[in-house]
Design an enzyme around this catalytic site. Structure first.
Site, short mmCIF file in Angstrom:
data_model
loop_
_atom_site.label_atom_id
_atom_site.label_comp_id
_atom_site.label_asym_id
_atom_site.label_seq_id
_atom_site.Cartn_x
_atom_site.Cartn_y
_atom_site.Cartn_z
N GLY A 11 0.81 -1.30 0.17
CA GLY A 11 -0.06 0.05 -0.08
C GLY A 11 0.87 1.08 0.05
O GLY A 11 1.94 1.10 -0.53
N PHE A 12 0.35 2.34 0.57
CA PHE A 12 1.08 3.50 0.49
C PHE A 12 2.40 3.52 1.24
O PHE A 12 3.29 3.86 1.05
CB PHE A 12 0.20 4.66 0.94
CG PHE A 12 -0.82 5.17 0.10
CD1 PHE A 12 -0.52 5.66 -1.25
CD2 PHE A 12 -2.18 5.00 0.39
CE1 PHE A 12 -1.60 6.12 -2.16
CE2 PHE A 12 -3.17 5.07 -0.87
CZ PHE A 12 -2.78 5.84 -1.86
N TYR A 13 2.28 3.03 2.57
CA TYR A 13 3.28 2.81 3.45
C TYR A 13 4.32 1.79 2.86
O TYR A 13 5.55 2.04 2.79
CB TYR A 13 2.81 2.33 4.75
CG TYR A 13 3.82 2.70 6.04
CD1 TYR A 13 5.34 2.41 5.81
CD2 TYR A 13 3.46 3.01 7.27
CE1 TYR A 13 5.96 2.81 6.97
CE2 TYR A 13 4.28 3.31 8.19
CZ TYR A 13 5.60 3.06 8.21
OH TYR A 13 6.59 3.37 9.23
N GLY A 14 3.92 0.46 2.49
CA GLY A 14 4.96 -0.20 1.86
C GLY A 14 5.65 0.06 0.68
O GLY A 14 6.77 -0.03 0.49
N ASP A 34 2.22 -8.16 -1.61
CA ASP A 34 0.88 -7.81 -1.25
C ASP A 34 -0.16 -9.12 -1.44
O ASP A 34 0.40 -9.99 -2.39
CB ASP A 34 0.36 -6.56 -1.90
CG ASP A 34 -0.65 -5.97 -1.19
OD1 ASP A 34 -0.44 -5.04 -0.41
OD2 ASP A 34 -1.89 -6.44 -1.30
N ARG A 89 -6.18 3.90 9.16
CA ARG A 89 -7.20 4.44 9.77
C ARG A 89 -8.05 5.30 8.68
O ARG A 89 -7.68 5.64 7.65
CB ARG A 89 -6.81 5.66 10.83
CG ARG A 89 -6.31 4.84 11.98
CD ARG A 89 -6.02 6.03 13.10
NE ARG A 89 -4.80 6.57 13.01
CZ ARG A 89 -4.51 7.73 14.01
NH1 ARG A 89 -5.41 8.26 14.81
NH2 ARG A 89 -3.52 8.15 13.79
N ARG A 158 8.16 14.16 13.88
CA ARG A 158 6.89 15.22 13.85
C ARG A 158 7.33 16.22 14.84
O ARG A 158 7.29 17.39 14.44
CB ARG A 158 5.83 14.50 14.04
CG ARG A 158 5.37 13.60 12.99
CD ARG A 158 4.03 12.86 13.28
NE ARG A 158 3.60 12.34 12.15
CZ ARG A 158 2.67 11.18 11.91
NH1 ARG A 158 2.57 10.35 13.08
NH2 ARG A 158 2.20 10.66 10.92
N HIS A 182 2.67 4.65 21.01
CA HIS A 182 2.24 5.33 19.69
C HIS A 182 0.75 5.64 19.79
O HIS A 182 -0.05 4.92 19.26
CB HIS A 182 2.54 4.55 18.34
CG HIS A 182 2.54 5.23 16.98
ND1 HIS A 182 3.19 6.47 17.04
CD2 HIS A 182 1.94 5.01 15.88
CE1 HIS A 182 2.88 6.62 15.55
NE2 HIS A 182 2.05 5.82 14.93
N1 LIG Z 1 3.58 2.87 12.92
C1 LIG Z 1 3.31 3.77 12.29
O1 LIG Z 1 3.92 4.89 12.70
C2 LIG Z 1 2.45 3.95 11.37
C3 LIG Z 1 2.33 5.23 10.51
C4 LIG Z 1 1.57 5.20 9.54
C5 LIG Z 1 0.57 4.00 9.13
N2 LIG Z 1 0.78 2.87 9.90
C6 LIG Z 1 0.06 1.64 9.54
O2 LIG Z 1 0.59 1.07 8.52
C7 LIG Z 1 -0.37 0.03 7.98
C8 LIG Z 1 -0.23 0.39 6.21
O3 LIG Z 1 -0.74 1.51 5.98
P1 LIG Z 1 -0.88 2.05 4.21
O4 LIG Z 1 -1.12 3.37 4.34
O5 LIG Z 1 0.03 1.35 3.44
O6 LIG Z 1 -2.51 1.19 4.13
P2 LIG Z 1 -2.87 0.92 2.68
O7 LIG Z 1 -4.25 0.25 2.91
O8 LIG Z 1 -2.62 1.79 1.58
O9 LIG Z 1 -2.01 -0.46 2.38
C9 LIG Z 1 -2.25 -1.65 3.25
C10 LIG Z 1 -1.88 -2.89 2.06
O10 LIG Z 1 -1.89 -4.10 2.94
C11 LIG Z 1 -2.26 -5.09 2.11
N3 LIG Z 1 -2.63 -6.22 2.93
C12 LIG Z 1 -3.81 -6.79 3.56
N4 LIG Z 1 -3.59 -7.96 4.19
C13 LIG Z 1 -2.26 -8.50 3.73
C14 LIG Z 1 -1.87 -9.80 3.95
N5 LIG Z 1 -2.27 -10.78 4.44
N6 LIG Z 1 -0.49 -9.95 3.26
C15 LIG Z 1 -0.08 -8.69 2.79
N7 LIG Z 1 -0.62 -7.73 2.43
C16 LIG Z 1 -1.68 -7.49 2.88
C17 LIG Z 1 -3.29 -4.49 1.44
O11 LIG Z 1 -3.79 -5.22 0.42
C18 LIG Z 1 -2.84 -3.06 1.19
O12 LIG Z 1 -2.10 -2.97 -0.12
C19 LIG Z 1 -1.74 0.46 8.60
O13 LIG Z 1 -2.18 -0.33 9.57
C20 LIG Z 1 -1.37 2.03 9.12
O14 LIG Z 1 -2.57 2.29 10.11
C21 LIG Z 1 1.62 2.92 10.95
#
Ligand SMILES: NC(=O)c1ccc[n+]([C@@H]2O[C@H](COP(=O)([O-])OP(=O)(O)OC[C@H]3O[C@@H](n4cnc5c(N)ncnc54)[C@H](O)[C@@H]3O)[C@@H](O)[C@H]2O)c1
EC number: 1.1.1.37
Length: 316
Positions: A11-14, A34, A89, A158, A182
């Site tokens: 996703g966006f983070y990955g 993914d 979220r 931040r 966090h």
């Molecule tokens: N720790 C931190 O500081 C922090 C900061 C920002 C976001 N996050 C968290 O990071 C996570 C990802 O955020 P994002 O913006 O990338 O969300 P996103 O929805 O853009 O991406 C999440 C991805 O996970 C994939 N996914 C779901 N189940 C899966 C599985 N079993 N195996 C592999 N991939 C799978 C989805 O298909 C999706 O592409 C969220 O839980 C978010 O809350 C954490």
């Protein structure tokens, strides 16, 4: 052999984490996975096509994984695995609202990491991160030093940004620190905040510092509210990528991370945001430093707040 890092969740983070890791040009391979068919392969192709422009040789490999672990062979031999799989979220949601749904995802991912990359260091970012880190350790059964979470590097960044903007100084002149969880029990450490070596308390009135602390604590929610869909990823991916780099380079950097605490600060048996020295084995050691009485009380409060929830994840 060159280093290999895997990012689970494209996703966006990955995807931004994979891009940053590739651009460091210190890994032979970045694997991006993914469950969505084609998406990781498409992103990998796209990032690889930027190699001649950005000047890096690292190859990104995108792999879609199946419900029974199909495709996970691709992560074999990874030195580090960053877990970003899970829902982000929506406006108005707290990180805790993600607990059950993300626990199922993180458990499945962690079991496959244990099977296919049993020697990897695991960095968890999926939210709620303190609980998901505890769960990933349980599900992998890896030693606790090899599983830790990302929160403090981001929260500190931040806070640093807000202080630099408030005082109109370069970010590099600001040293800041946040510990704790966090979320609501994030513990800023004003006694460790300086600007060009001067204590922050001499540069800003207490109310202003408190305002910046509150903004930092709500830093993720502020971005979520503006984006309307999805959550922050540029600063979060920078944080996770830096941590993976520190592990890959066995750097010994000391950064705030969500680490297993075993007696430090008089706290035991919980994953909590503390400073730790990172290296090839993961957490080399938790670094205990001087805190004021109220900072220490805040850290203990944070520990108790996450302790009960972390115990619950065993059943999720
Ligand atoms: N720790 C931190 O500081 C922090 C900061 C920002 C976001 N996050 C968290 O990071 C996570 C990802 O955020 P994002 O913006 O990338 O969300 P996103 O929805 O853009 O991406 C999440 C991805 O996970 C994939 N996914 C779901 N189940 C899966 C599985 N079993 N195996 C592999 N991939 C799978 C989805 O298909 C999706 O592409 C969220 O839980 C978010 O809350 C954490």
């Amino acid at each position: 052999m060159g280093k290999k890092v895997t990012v689970v969740g494209a996703g966006f983070y990955g995807s931004t984490t994979a891009q940053r890791l590739a651009e460091y040009d210190i890994f032979e391979t970045v694997v991006l996975t993914d469950i969505i068919d084609g998406k990781p392969a498409g992103l990998a192709l796209d990032i690889n096509q930027s190699r001649s422009i950005e000047g890096f040789e690292t190859k990104v490999v995108g792999v879609s994984t199946g419900p029974n672990g199909e495709g996970y062979e691709a992560i074999e031999g990874s030195d580090v695995v960053v877990v970003t799989a899970g829902l982000p979220r929506k406006p108005g949601m707290s990180r805790m609202d993600l607990l059950e749904v993300n626990a199922k995802i993180v458990r499945q991912v962690a079991e496959n990491i244990a099977k296919y990359a049993p020697n990897a260091v695991v960095i968890v970012v999926s939210n709620p991160v303190d609980e998901m880190t505890a769960l990933a350790q349980l599900a992998t059964q890896f030693p606790k030093n090899r599983v830790f979470g990302q929160a403090g590097v981001l929260d500190t960044a931040r806070f640093t940004n807000f202080i630099a903007e408030e005082l109109n100084v370069p970010v590099k002149s600001v040293k800041a620190l946040t510990l704790g969880s966090h979320g609501d029990t994030m513990v800023p450490v004003p006694s460790r905040c300086t600007v060009d070596g001067k204590p922050l308390s001499e540069l800003l009135p207490a109310e202003k510092i408190e305002e910046l602390v509150v903004r930092t604590r709500n830093g993720g929610a502020e971005v979520v509210a503006l984006l309307k869909t999805g959550s922050a990823y540029y600063a979060p991916s920078a944080a996770a990528a830096r941590m993976a780099k520190a592990v890959a380079e066995d750097s010994g950097e000391v950064v705030p991370v969500c680490a297993w605490v075993d007696g430090e600060y008089g706290i035991s048996g919980v994953y909590l945001g503390v400073e730790a020295e990172l290296g090839a084995t993961g957490i080399r050691k938790v670094v205990e430093d001087k805190l004021t009485d109220s900072e220490l009380a805040g850290l203990k409060e944070a520990a108790e707040a996450v302790r009960a929830k972390q115990a619950d994840v065993a059943d999720l």
